[in-house]
Scaffold this active site. Sequence first.
Site, PDB file in Angstrom:
ATOM      1  N   CYS A   1      -3.927  -8.943  -2.376  1.00 16.21           N
ATOM      2  CA  CYS A   1      -2.471  -9.007  -2.222  1.00 16.21           C
ATOM      3  C   CYS A   1      -2.009 -10.331  -1.622  1.00 16.21           C
ATOM      4  O   CYS A   1      -0.830 -10.609  -1.581  1.00 16.21           O
ATOM      5  CB  CYS A   1      -1.969  -7.840  -1.385  1.00 16.21           C
ATOM      6  SG  CYS A   1      -2.623  -7.850   0.253  1.00 16.21           S
TER       7      CYS A   1
ATOM      8  N   GLN B   1     -11.948   0.138   3.412  1.00 12.42           N
ATOM      9  CA  GLN B   1     -13.190  -0.554   3.037  1.00 12.42           C
ATOM     10  C   GLN B   1     -14.413   0.081   3.685  1.00 12.42           C
ATOM     11  O   GLN B   1     -15.536  -0.377   3.458  1.00 12.42           O
ATOM     12  CB  GLN B   1     -13.106  -2.040   3.447  1.00 12.42           C
ATOM     13  CG  GLN B   1     -11.983  -2.820   2.813  1.00 12.42           C
ATOM     14  CD  GLN B   1     -12.209  -3.094   1.328  1.00 12.42           C
ATOM     15  OE1 GLN B   1     -13.290  -2.862   0.777  1.00 12.42           O
ATOM     16  NE2 GLN B   1     -11.185  -3.588   0.654  1.00 12.42           N
TER      17      GLN B   1
ATOM     18  N   THR C   1      -2.400   2.222   1.455  1.00 10.81           N
ATOM     19  CA  THR C   1      -1.120   1.662   1.907  1.00 10.81           C
ATOM     20  C   THR C   1      -0.212   2.789   2.393  1.00 10.81           C
ATOM     21  O   THR C   1       0.364   2.731   3.488  1.00 10.81           O
ATOM     22  CB  THR C   1      -0.436   0.882   0.760  1.00 10.81           C
ATOM     23  OG1 THR C   1      -1.300  -0.177   0.366  1.00 10.81           O
ATOM     24  CG2 THR C   1       0.911   0.332   1.177  1.00 10.81           C
TER      25      THR C   1
HETATM   26  C1  LIG Z   1      -8.372  -2.678   4.445  1.00 10.09           C
HETATM   27  C2  LIG Z   1      -7.414  -2.264   3.365  1.00 10.09           C
HETATM   28  N1  LIG Z   1      -6.387  -1.471   3.651  1.00 10.09           N
HETATM   29  C3  LIG Z   1      -5.510  -1.074   2.727  1.00 10.09           C
HETATM   30  C4  LIG Z   1      -5.631  -1.474   1.421  1.00 10.09           C
HETATM   31  C5  LIG Z   1      -4.618  -0.979   0.419  1.00 10.09           C
HETATM   32  O1  LIG Z   1      -5.196   0.089  -0.281  1.00 10.09           O
HETATM   33  P1  LIG Z   1      -4.433   0.759  -1.526  1.00 10.09           P
HETATM   34  O2  LIG Z   1      -4.607  -0.180  -2.668  1.00 10.09           O
HETATM   35  O3  LIG Z   1      -5.171   2.050  -1.723  1.00 10.09           O
HETATM   36  O4  LIG Z   1      -3.035   0.983  -1.134  1.00 10.09           O
HETATM   37  C6  LIG Z   1      -6.670  -2.315   1.061  1.00 10.09           C
HETATM   38  C7  LIG Z   1      -6.781  -2.813  -0.327  1.00 10.09           C
HETATM   39  O5  LIG Z   1      -6.995  -3.961  -0.578  1.00 10.09           O
HETATM   40  C8  LIG Z   1      -7.603  -2.716   2.053  1.00 10.09           C
HETATM   41  O6  LIG Z   1      -8.615  -3.518   1.769  1.00 10.09           O
END
Ligand SMILES: Cc1ncc(COP(=O)(O)O)c(C=O)c1O
Length: 388
Positions: free
Chosen positions: A324, A179, A72
Site C-alpha cells: 500500500c 503477517q 484492515t
Molecule cells: C501487518 C499488516 N496489517 C494489515 C494488513 C492489511 O490486511 P488486509 O489486506 O487483509 O486488509 C496488511 C497487508 O498488507 C499487513 O501486512
Amino acid sequence: MNIIYLDNCATTRVDEEVLDAMLPYLREDFGNPSSPHVLGKRARRAVDLAAVSVAELLGADPGAVVFTSGATESNNIALLGLFGHEDRAPVNAVFCPTDHKSSLSIGAALAARGVETRSMAVRHDGQADLADLRGKLDAHTRVATTAWVNSELGTIQPVAQMAALCHEAGALLHVDGAQAAGRIPIDVEGEGIDTLSVSAHKIHGPKGVGALFVRRDVRRRLRPVMYGGGQHELRSGTIPAHLVVGLGAACRIAQKRLNDNWSAVTRLREVALGVLSARVPGFRFNGDPNVAVPHVLNVVLPGVRGESLVSGLHKVALSTGSACNSDSQEPSYVLTSIGVGAEDANSSVRICLSPQLSEEDLVTGLELVCERARGLAEVVAGASGHYA
Ligand SMILES: Cc1ncc(COP(=O)(O)O)c(C=O)c1O
C-alpha cells in the site's frame, strides 16, 4: 515462463485445497448463513466450522472469532471501536511507528478527533523498546497496538511482554496478526492478547476476508464501526460463506504445516543468503534476522534504487515494502523509523518467501535480481564492477 513470486507478504496464491473448499458455497450451497432454511443452515454450519479452524490456529475459543473483510477492517473494529466520538485527551492510545498503515491511519483519525496518540520507540533491530513503552502507558491509555510480525522487516515483537505492560497500566493490547497468523505459533490466551487481526490472503486464502479475535471480557468495551442487520454484534453484513470457508481452510492447512513451513522457508532463506552474499557487494540486512521470521528478508543492494529494480523486472515479482506504500517516492517509513539512512532505505528491497517456492526458482529469481542490480549500479554509480 512463470513469474517467480517473491512478494508473499503482499499477498499469496490461493491454495488449490482452499479453492476446492470454497467453490461449493458459490455453487450449490449458496445460501445466506442467516437464513433459517436448509441452504441457510448448510452455510451457517460451514461458517461455524470455519470459526473453529480460525480459533484453533489462534488458541482461542470459536465464540471469540468475528469475521471481517480483512486485517484492515479488524484493526479498525479493535482500535476505533474502543473510542467514542466524545473521547478527548488525556484519553490516549499508543502506536508502533513501524506498523502497517492500516493501524497508523487509525491513529491519525483518532488524533484528528482529539484523542492523544503516542508513539512507542523502536530499536535498530526492529523490536519495540519495552522500557519506552512502559513510560508511554498511563492511567488514561486505553490501548497500545503492534503488528506481531512486521510486514517489511519480518521482526517479531515480544507481544506477551507488551501485553503484560499494558495490563499493568490498565490498558489493552491489540495485535495486528496479519503477517503472524499461520506463520508463527499463536496462543492468544497464553500471550495475554486482547484483540488480534487476521487476514486470509496472507496465508494462501482468498482476498476480502479476515477475522478479529476479541477476548470475551473486551467485547462489551468495543462499539461496532458500522451498523446493519446485526449478523454479529460487532460486524453487520451478510457473511460471505465461501470466503469464510476459504479463510477456515487456509488456517487449517497453515496450522497443520506450521513446523514444516518454518523449516522449508528457513532452508530457502539460507539459499537466498548464499546467492546474495556471493553476488552483491556490501549486501546487508535491515533489522535483525535473529529476531525476525525466516520468510522475510529486507536487504540493502548498494548503489541501486529499489523502486527502479523492482519495477524493471519482468520475470520476478518482489517489492521495496508494503504494497500500500509502493506508490510513494519517499523512503520507507518503516526503515527510517529503525534508523536506516535515506540512501540505504532507497536501496532496499523486500524478499518474501513461501514454502511453495522451489529452491531452483528462488536461485533463478535472485540471479535475475542481481543481474538487474548490477546493470542499475553501473548506471547510477559506475559501481557494477563490484557486483558479481
Ligand atoms: C501487518 C499488516 N496489517 C494489515 C494488513 C492489511 O490486511 P488486509 O489486506 O487483509 O486488509 C496488511 C497487508 O498488507 C499487513 O501486512
